[in-house]
Design a protein around this motif. Structure first.
Motif, PDB file in Angstrom:
ATOM      1  N   GLU A  14       0.869  -1.089   0.155  1.00 49.36           N
ATOM      2  CA  GLU A  14      -0.017   0.134   0.075  1.00 49.36           C
ATOM      3  C   GLU A  14       0.781   1.237  -0.079  1.00 49.36           C
ATOM      4  O   GLU A  14       1.912   1.338   0.764  1.00 49.36           O
ATOM      5  N   THR A  15       0.400   2.301  -0.643  1.00 48.18           N
ATOM      6  CA  THR A  15       1.188   3.387  -0.877  1.00 48.18           C
ATOM      7  C   THR A  15       0.255   4.663  -0.296  1.00 48.18           C
ATOM      8  O   THR A  15      -1.012   4.131   0.149  1.00 48.18           O
ATOM      9  N   ASN A  16       0.583   5.833  -0.489  1.00 45.71           N
ATOM     10  CA  ASN A  16      -0.675   6.758   0.055  1.00 45.71           C
ATOM     11  C   ASN A  16      -1.957   6.574  -0.641  1.00 45.71           C
ATOM     12  O   ASN A  16      -3.006   6.871  -0.276  1.00 45.71           O
ATOM     13  N   HIS A  17      -1.921   6.522  -1.931  1.00 42.10           N
ATOM     14  CA  HIS A  17      -3.309   6.514  -2.793  1.00 42.10           C
ATOM     15  C   HIS A  17      -3.462   5.181  -3.436  1.00 42.10           C
ATOM     16  O   HIS A  17      -4.470   5.073  -3.886  1.00 42.10           O
ATOM     17  N   LEU A  18      -2.650   4.220  -3.430  1.00 46.68           N
ATOM     18  CA  LEU A  18      -2.501   3.018  -4.087  1.00 46.68           C
ATOM     19  C   LEU A  18      -2.528   1.664  -3.508  1.00 46.68           C
ATOM     20  O   LEU A  18      -1.944   1.537  -2.239  1.00 46.68           O
ATOM     21  N   VAL A  19      -3.097   0.596  -4.029  1.00 48.43           N
ATOM     22  CA  VAL A  19      -2.945  -0.763  -3.251  1.00 48.43           C
ATOM     23  C   VAL A  19      -2.546  -1.410  -4.664  1.00 48.43           C
ATOM     24  O   VAL A  19      -2.932  -1.549  -5.590  1.00 48.43           O
ATOM     25  N   LEU A  20      -1.338  -2.334  -4.393  1.00 48.47           N
ATOM     26  CA  LEU A  20      -0.597  -2.798  -5.348  1.00 48.47           C
ATOM     27  C   LEU A  20      -0.668  -4.342  -5.074  1.00 48.47           C
ATOM     28  O   LEU A  20      -0.242  -4.822  -4.017  1.00 48.47           O
ATOM     29  N   ALA A  21      -1.364  -5.295  -5.722  1.00 47.88           N
ATOM     30  CA  ALA A  21      -1.546  -6.566  -5.494  1.00 47.88           C
ATOM     31  C   ALA A  21      -1.180  -7.424  -6.763  1.00 47.88           C
ATOM     32  O   ALA A  21      -1.412  -6.985  -7.862  1.00 47.88           O
ATOM     33  N   PRO A  22      -1.083  -8.675  -6.479  1.00 45.01           N
ATOM     34  CA  PRO A  22      -0.967  -9.739  -7.589  1.00 45.01           C
ATOM     35  C   PRO A  22      -2.148  -9.844  -8.374  1.00 45.01           C
ATOM     36  O   PRO A  22      -3.177  -9.543  -7.743  1.00 45.01           O
ATOM     37  N   SER A  23      -2.159 -10.215  -9.687  1.00 46.16           N
ATOM     38  CA  SER A  23      -3.047 -10.231 -10.433  1.00 46.16           C
ATOM     39  C   SER A  23      -4.123 -11.580 -10.254  1.00 46.16           C
ATOM     40  O   SER A  23      -3.458 -12.393  -9.818  1.00 46.16           O
ATOM     41  N   ARG A  24      -5.280 -11.229 -10.345  1.00 48.16           N
ATOM     42  CA  ARG A  24      -6.144 -12.496  -9.896  1.00 48.16           C
ATOM     43  C   ARG A  24      -7.154 -12.819 -11.387  1.00 48.16           C
ATOM     44  O   ARG A  24      -7.314 -11.507 -12.157  1.00 48.16           O
ATOM     45  N   LEU A  25      -7.532 -13.824 -11.717  1.00 45.78           N
ATOM     46  CA  LEU A  25      -8.211 -13.860 -12.750  1.00 45.78           C
ATOM     47  C   LEU A  25      -9.384 -13.047 -12.748  1.00 45.78           C
ATOM     48  O   LEU A  25      -9.839 -12.516 -13.986  1.00 45.78           O
ATOM     49  N   ASN A  26     -10.018 -12.680 -11.882  1.00 45.96           N
ATOM     50  CA  ASN A  26     -11.405 -11.857 -12.048  1.00 45.96           C
ATOM     51  C   ASN A  26     -10.974 -10.361 -12.281  1.00 45.96           C
ATOM     52  O   ASN A  26     -11.904  -9.595 -12.677  1.00 45.96           O
ATOM     53  N   ASP A  27      -9.683  -9.943 -12.144  1.00 46.44           N
ATOM     54  CA  ASP A  27      -9.003  -8.729 -12.533  1.00 46.44           C
ATOM     55  C   ASP A  27      -8.983  -8.663 -14.124  1.00 46.44           C
ATOM     56  O   ASP A  27      -8.734  -7.464 -14.688  1.00 46.44           O
ATOM     57  N   VAL A  28      -8.877  -9.758 -15.091  1.00 48.04           N
ATOM     58  CA  VAL A  28      -8.386  -9.328 -16.234  1.00 48.04           C
ATOM     59  C   VAL A  28      -9.511  -8.862 -16.983  1.00 48.04           C
ATOM     60  O   VAL A  28      -9.243  -7.813 -17.920  1.00 48.04           O
ATOM     61  N   ALA A  29     -10.704  -8.731 -16.921  1.00 46.30           N
ATOM     62  CA  ALA A  29     -11.708  -7.939 -17.502  1.00 46.30           C
ATOM     63  C   ALA A  29     -11.472  -6.638 -17.270  1.00 46.30           C
ATOM     64  O   ALA A  29     -11.527  -5.774 -18.461  1.00 46.30           O
ATOM     65  N   ARG A  30     -11.254  -6.127 -16.253  1.00 43.31           N
ATOM     66  CA  ARG A  30     -11.022  -4.605 -15.919  1.00 43.31           C
ATOM     67  C   ARG A  30      -9.559  -4.361 -16.525  1.00 43.31           C
ATOM     68  O   ARG A  30      -9.688  -3.310 -17.278  1.00 43.31           O
ATOM     69  N   LEU A  31      -8.728  -5.135 -16.416  1.00 44.75           N
ATOM     70  CA  LEU A  31      -7.407  -4.912 -17.147  1.00 44.75           C
ATOM     71  C   LEU A  31      -7.722  -4.685 -18.663  1.00 44.75           C
ATOM     72  O   LEU A  31      -6.800  -4.061 -19.414  1.00 44.75           O
ATOM     73  N   PRO A  71       4.307  -7.554 -12.729  1.00 43.96           N
ATOM     74  CA  PRO A  71       3.244  -6.433 -12.455  1.00 43.96           C
ATOM     75  C   PRO A  71       2.211  -6.460 -11.694  1.00 43.96           C
ATOM     76  O   PRO A  71       1.877  -7.641 -11.327  1.00 43.96           O
ATOM     77  N   TRP A  72       2.027  -5.501 -10.557  1.00 43.44           N
ATOM     78  CA  TRP A  72       0.810  -5.477  -9.846  1.00 43.44           C
ATOM     79  C   TRP A  72      -0.446  -5.067 -10.461  1.00 43.44           C
ATOM     80  O   TRP A  72      -0.357  -4.192 -11.523  1.00 43.44           O
ATOM     81  N   VAL A  73      -1.551  -5.478  -9.984  1.00 46.17           N
ATOM     82  CA  VAL A  73      -2.801  -4.695 -10.306  1.00 46.17           C
ATOM     83  C   VAL A  73      -2.781  -3.716  -9.268  1.00 46.17           C
ATOM     84  O   VAL A  73      -2.573  -3.672  -8.079  1.00 46.17           O
ATOM     85  N   ILE A  74      -3.080  -2.235 -10.103  1.00 38.73           N
ATOM     86  CA  ILE A  74      -2.984  -1.191  -9.125  1.00 38.73           C
ATOM     87  C   ILE A  74      -4.304  -0.545  -8.959  1.00 38.73           C
ATOM     88  O   ILE A  74      -5.223  -0.388 -10.053  1.00 38.73           O
ATOM     89  N   ARG A  75      -4.889  -0.625  -7.796  1.00 38.27           N
ATOM     90  CA  ARG A  75      -6.193  -0.135  -7.411  1.00 38.27           C
ATOM     91  C   ARG A  75      -5.969   1.418  -6.583  1.00 38.27           C
ATOM     92  O   ARG A  75      -4.906   1.338  -5.749  1.00 38.27           O
ATOM     93  N   GLU A  76      -6.882   2.280  -6.961  1.00 30.00           N
ATOM     94  CA  GLU A  76      -6.971   3.306  -6.282  1.00 30.00           C
ATOM     95  C   GLU A  76      -7.315   3.159  -4.849  1.00 30.00           C
ATOM     96  O   GLU A  76      -8.398   2.471  -4.464  1.00 30.00           O
ATOM     97  N   LYS A  77      -6.620   3.533  -3.740  1.00 26.25           N
ATOM     98  CA  LYS A  77      -6.788   3.309  -2.351  1.00 26.25           C
ATOM     99  C   LYS A  77      -8.540   3.400  -1.858  1.00 26.25           C
ATOM    100  O   LYS A  77      -8.831   2.968  -1.305  1.00 26.25           O
ATOM    101  N   ALA A  78      -8.683   4.736  -2.320  1.00 27.30           N
ATOM    102  CA  ALA A  78      -9.801   5.425  -1.789  1.00 27.30           C
ATOM    103  C   ALA A  78     -11.099   4.534  -2.152  1.00 27.30           C
ATOM    104  O   ALA A  78     -12.195   4.297  -1.510  1.00 27.30           O
TER     105      ALA A  78
END
Length: 173
Positions: A14-31, A71-78
């Motif tokens: 986690e950073t100030n504004h981001l969550v960096l996590a390994p990719s999951r199969l259900n992330d692929v559609a959004r990616l 590469p991580w999946v990058i999510r906006e923390k908010a």
């Protein structure tokens, strides 16, 4: 950033504004929503099909198990929305360059500083967490914003690779 440097088993950062996590199969559609978009990926590789995006993500995850990073999946923390994909990786589709850093963001979040935050975090982790001595980055000649970001972060142009139509930049630690 919340990390325990005494263990490599930590996989989400986690950073100030981001969550960096390994990719999951259900992330692929959004990616695929941006990795498969020619406009969003105008300066880099575009995944022509959903299957190609899925393959790229899964192969990189295999490399995470091998190398400890991908590469991580990058999510906006908010709001936990997926806004990007990137970080430190060894490119399985164009090997031989060593550890690289790259970033791909959804156009809706361009210009909001997320690239800077991801790159700063990636550099810190590369040096202090993964113990890397150098990172490579590639940038298309027309992608001036990305080149400025890399150079501001200590990367130096080492060469132009005509076959890739990319500048090769390096940063040592």
């Amino acid at each position: 950033m919340k990390i325990d440097l005494n263990t490599k088993s930590v996989k989400t950062f986690e950073t100030n504004h981001l969550v960096l996590a390994p990719s999951r199969l259900n992330d692929v559609a959004r990616l695929y929503g941006f990795l498969g978009n020619r406009d969003a990926m105008q300066f880099t590789h575009v995944d022509e099909t959903f299957a190609a995006c899925r393959k790229r993500v899964l192969v990189h995850e295999w490399f995470r198990r091998r190398d400890g990073f991908a590469p991580w999946v990058i999510r906006e923390k908010a709001n936990q929305t997926i806004i990007g994909w990137g970080g430190i990786y060894t490119d399985p589709f164009d090997p031989g360059w060593g550890p690289e850093v790259g970033y791909y963001f959804h156009p809706d979040v361009w210009g909001q500083g997320f690239g800077t935050e991801l790159l700063t975090t990636s550099l810190d982790l590369a040096e202090h967490y993964y113990g890397l001595t150098e990172l490579t980055a590639f940038v298309h000649p027309d992608n001036r914003a990305s080149r400025r970001l890399l150079e501001k972060s200590g990367f130096v142009v080492r060469d132009f690779i005509p076959g890739m139509n990319r500048y090769c930049l390096k940063r040592a630690f």
